[in-house]
Write a protein that holds these residues in place. Structure first.
Motif, mmCIF file in Angstrom:
data_model
loop_
_atom_site.group_PDB
_atom_site.id
_atom_site.type_symbol
_atom_site.label_atom_id
_atom_site.label_comp_id
_atom_site.label_asym_id
_atom_site.label_seq_id
_atom_site.Cartn_x
_atom_site.Cartn_y
_atom_site.Cartn_z
ATOM 1 N N ASN A 22 78.099 65.428 -18.321
ATOM 2 C CA ASN A 22 77.493 64.363 -19.118
ATOM 3 C C ASN A 22 76.889 63.346 -18.174
ATOM 4 N N PHE A 23 75.562 63.194 -18.238
ATOM 5 C CA PHE A 23 74.871 62.261 -17.351
ATOM 6 C C PHE A 23 74.495 61.021 -18.137
ATOM 7 N N ASN A 24 75.076 59.886 -17.752
ATOM 8 C CA ASN A 24 74.786 58.600 -18.378
ATOM 9 C C ASN A 24 73.776 57.873 -17.498
ATOM 10 N N GLN A 25 72.591 57.576 -18.041
ATOM 11 C CA GLN A 25 71.533 56.950 -17.256
ATOM 12 C C GLN A 25 71.926 55.571 -16.763
ATOM 13 N N GLU A 26 72.738 54.863 -17.515
ATOM 14 C CA GLU A 26 73.160 53.521 -17.119
ATOM 15 C C GLU A 26 74.127 53.568 -15.929
ATOM 16 N N HIS A 27 75.041 54.568 -15.910
ATOM 17 C CA HIS A 27 76.058 54.670 -14.870
ATOM 18 C C HIS A 27 76.170 56.127 -14.402
ATOM 19 N N PRO A 28 75.330 56.540 -13.442
ATOM 20 C CA PRO A 28 75.338 57.936 -12.995
ATOM 21 C C PRO A 28 76.528 58.319 -12.129
ATOM 22 N N TRP A 29 77.350 57.343 -11.722
ATOM 23 C CA TRP A 29 78.413 57.604 -10.756
ATOM 24 C C TRP A 29 79.477 58.545 -11.293
ATOM 25 N N GLN A 30 79.763 58.474 -12.597
ATOM 26 C CA GLN A 30 80.800 59.339 -13.163
ATOM 27 C C GLN A 30 80.388 60.807 -13.050
ATOM 28 N N THR A 99 65.637 57.884 -13.261
ATOM 29 C CA THR A 99 65.871 58.641 -14.479
ATOM 30 C C THR A 99 64.589 58.589 -15.304
ATOM 31 N N GLU A 100 64.650 59.128 -16.493
ATOM 32 C CA GLU A 100 63.465 59.158 -17.341
ATOM 33 C C GLU A 100 63.011 57.749 -17.717
ATOM 34 N N HIS A 101 63.972 56.827 -17.909
ATOM 35 C CA HIS A 101 63.628 55.485 -18.375
ATOM 36 C C HIS A 101 63.942 54.376 -17.375
ATOM 37 N N LEU A 102 64.697 54.665 -16.331
ATOM 38 C CA LEU A 102 65.152 53.623 -15.411
ATOM 39 C C LEU A 102 64.916 53.973 -13.958
ATOM 40 N N LEU A 103 64.834 52.927 -13.150
ATOM 41 C CA LEU A 103 64.921 53.039 -11.706
ATOM 42 C C LEU A 103 66.152 52.227 -11.332
ATOM 43 N N ILE A 104 67.082 52.830 -10.604
ATOM 44 C CA ILE A 104 68.321 52.156 -10.245
ATOM 45 C C ILE A 104 68.324 51.970 -8.731
ATOM 46 N N VAL A 160 57.771 54.262 -8.524
ATOM 47 C CA VAL A 160 57.084 54.154 -9.820
ATOM 48 C C VAL A 160 57.004 52.681 -10.210
ATOM 49 N N SER A 161 56.123 52.363 -11.146
ATOM 50 C CA SER A 161 56.016 50.993 -11.654
ATOM 51 C C SER A 161 57.209 50.682 -12.537
ATOM 52 N N VAL A 162 57.715 49.460 -12.390
ATOM 53 C CA VAL A 162 58.844 49.016 -13.202
ATOM 54 C C VAL A 162 58.510 47.651 -13.801
ATOM 55 N N SER A 163 59.345 47.227 -14.733
ATOM 56 C CA SER A 163 59.164 45.929 -15.369
ATOM 57 C C SER A 163 60.379 45.056 -15.105
ATOM 58 N N ALA A 164 60.137 43.761 -14.869
ATOM 59 C CA ALA A 164 61.245 42.819 -14.684
ATOM 60 C C ALA A 164 61.889 42.484 -16.022
ATOM 61 N N LEU A 178 70.790 47.315 -9.318
ATOM 62 C CA LEU A 178 69.727 46.722 -10.119
ATOM 63 C C LEU A 178 69.157 47.811 -11.012
ATOM 64 N N TYR A 179 69.140 47.553 -12.312
ATOM 65 C CA TYR A 179 68.615 48.503 -13.293
ATOM 66 C C TYR A 179 67.261 47.991 -13.753
ATOM 67 N N LEU A 180 66.195 48.731 -13.418
ATOM 68 C CA LEU A 180 64.829 48.313 -13.721
ATOM 69 C C LEU A 180 64.187 49.307 -14.674
ATOM 70 N N PRO A 181 63.747 48.860 -15.856
ATOM 71 C CA PRO A 181 63.076 49.779 -16.779
ATOM 72 C C PRO A 181 61.748 50.253 -16.194
ATOM 73 N N ARG A 182 61.493 51.543 -16.283
ATOM 74 C CA ARG A 182 60.216 52.088 -15.825
ATOM 75 C C ARG A 182 59.118 51.647 -16.789
ATOM 76 N N ASP A 183 57.938 51.321 -16.246
ATOM 77 C CA ASP A 183 56.845 50.820 -17.069
ATOM 78 C C ASP A 183 55.539 51.142 -16.362
ATOM 79 N N GLY A 184 54.705 51.939 -16.992
ATOM 80 C CA GLY A 184 53.446 52.353 -16.372
ATOM 81 C C GLY A 184 52.296 51.400 -16.613
#
Length: 197
Positions: A22-30, A99-104, A160-164, A178-184
């Motif tokens: 199970n891959f959690n995008q918010e916390h990949p460490w588990q 990840t698909e939606h985040l840059l960590i 990739v481009s991200v949003s603050a 730091l969790y940054l949402p990807r944004d093109g």
């Protein structure tokens, strides 16, 4: 031949276990911890038996095989850039996960003064991290010093481009994440973020 069939069954079980992670995008460490448990010494010994090679050769071949496996969610193959630890401009030591939606962005910062963090995002592709490492209370009586303290600043070019907007920061066990949402869509020129950690 019987040994070969048993080894193949073990490898198939391991492969199935990896596929069920199970891959959690918010916390990949588990997921990484679970993968480390699955790929234990028995797995590598089985590979050595199967191929008749040295452990390092088997590990290298296994890494290539895993990298070549088709991934359902991953559209592009991104290899990590390994920075040498001796480089002074490479502080703090940083890993980047995509990840698909985040840059960590994960920075190693033991002794970090939490209230000193300042993150600036420029043109949605350049991240600057500023802060300070606290001086040890017994610094005046130090007889050997390998750790550095004081202010630091590091600029990181992002893949990739991200949003603050929606950026989150977390500091735990000496790691700043730091969790940054990807944004093109290019909208933001420069944004500064101060986190309450």
């Amino acid at each position: 031949m019987k040994n070969l069939q048993e080894t193949m069954r073990e490898l198939q079980k391991t492969s199935e276990s990896l596929a069920k992670l199970n891959f959690n995008q918010e916390h990949p460490w588990q997921a990484l911890s679970q993968m480390n448990q699955i790929l234990d010494a028995n797995f590598w010994e089985s590979l050595v038996k199967l191929t008749g090679q040295t452990a390092s050769q088997a590990t290298a071949q296994a890494s290539e095989a895993v990298a070549a496996m088709p991934k359902k969610q991953k559209k592009e193959k991104v290899r990590p850039i390994v920075m040498p630890r001796s480089s002074p401009e490479a502080f703090p030591v940083t890993d980047i996960y995509q990840t698909e939606h985040l840059l960590i962005v994960c920075c190693e910062l033991p002794g970090f003064a939490r209230d000193s963090l300042e993150v600036t995002l420029t043109e949605q592709r350049t991240l600057e991290i500023k802060g300070a490492i606290k001086k040890h209370p017994y610094a005046a009586s130090c007889i050997r010093q390998e750790r550095a303290f004081g202010t630091f600043s590091r600029q990181i070019e992002l893949p990739v481009s991200v949003s603050a907007k929606g950026m989150k920061a977390q500091y735990q066990d000496g790691l700043l994440e730091l969790y940054l949402p990807r944004d093109g869509s290019p909208r933001e020129r420069k944004t500064t973020f101060r986190a309450n950690l």
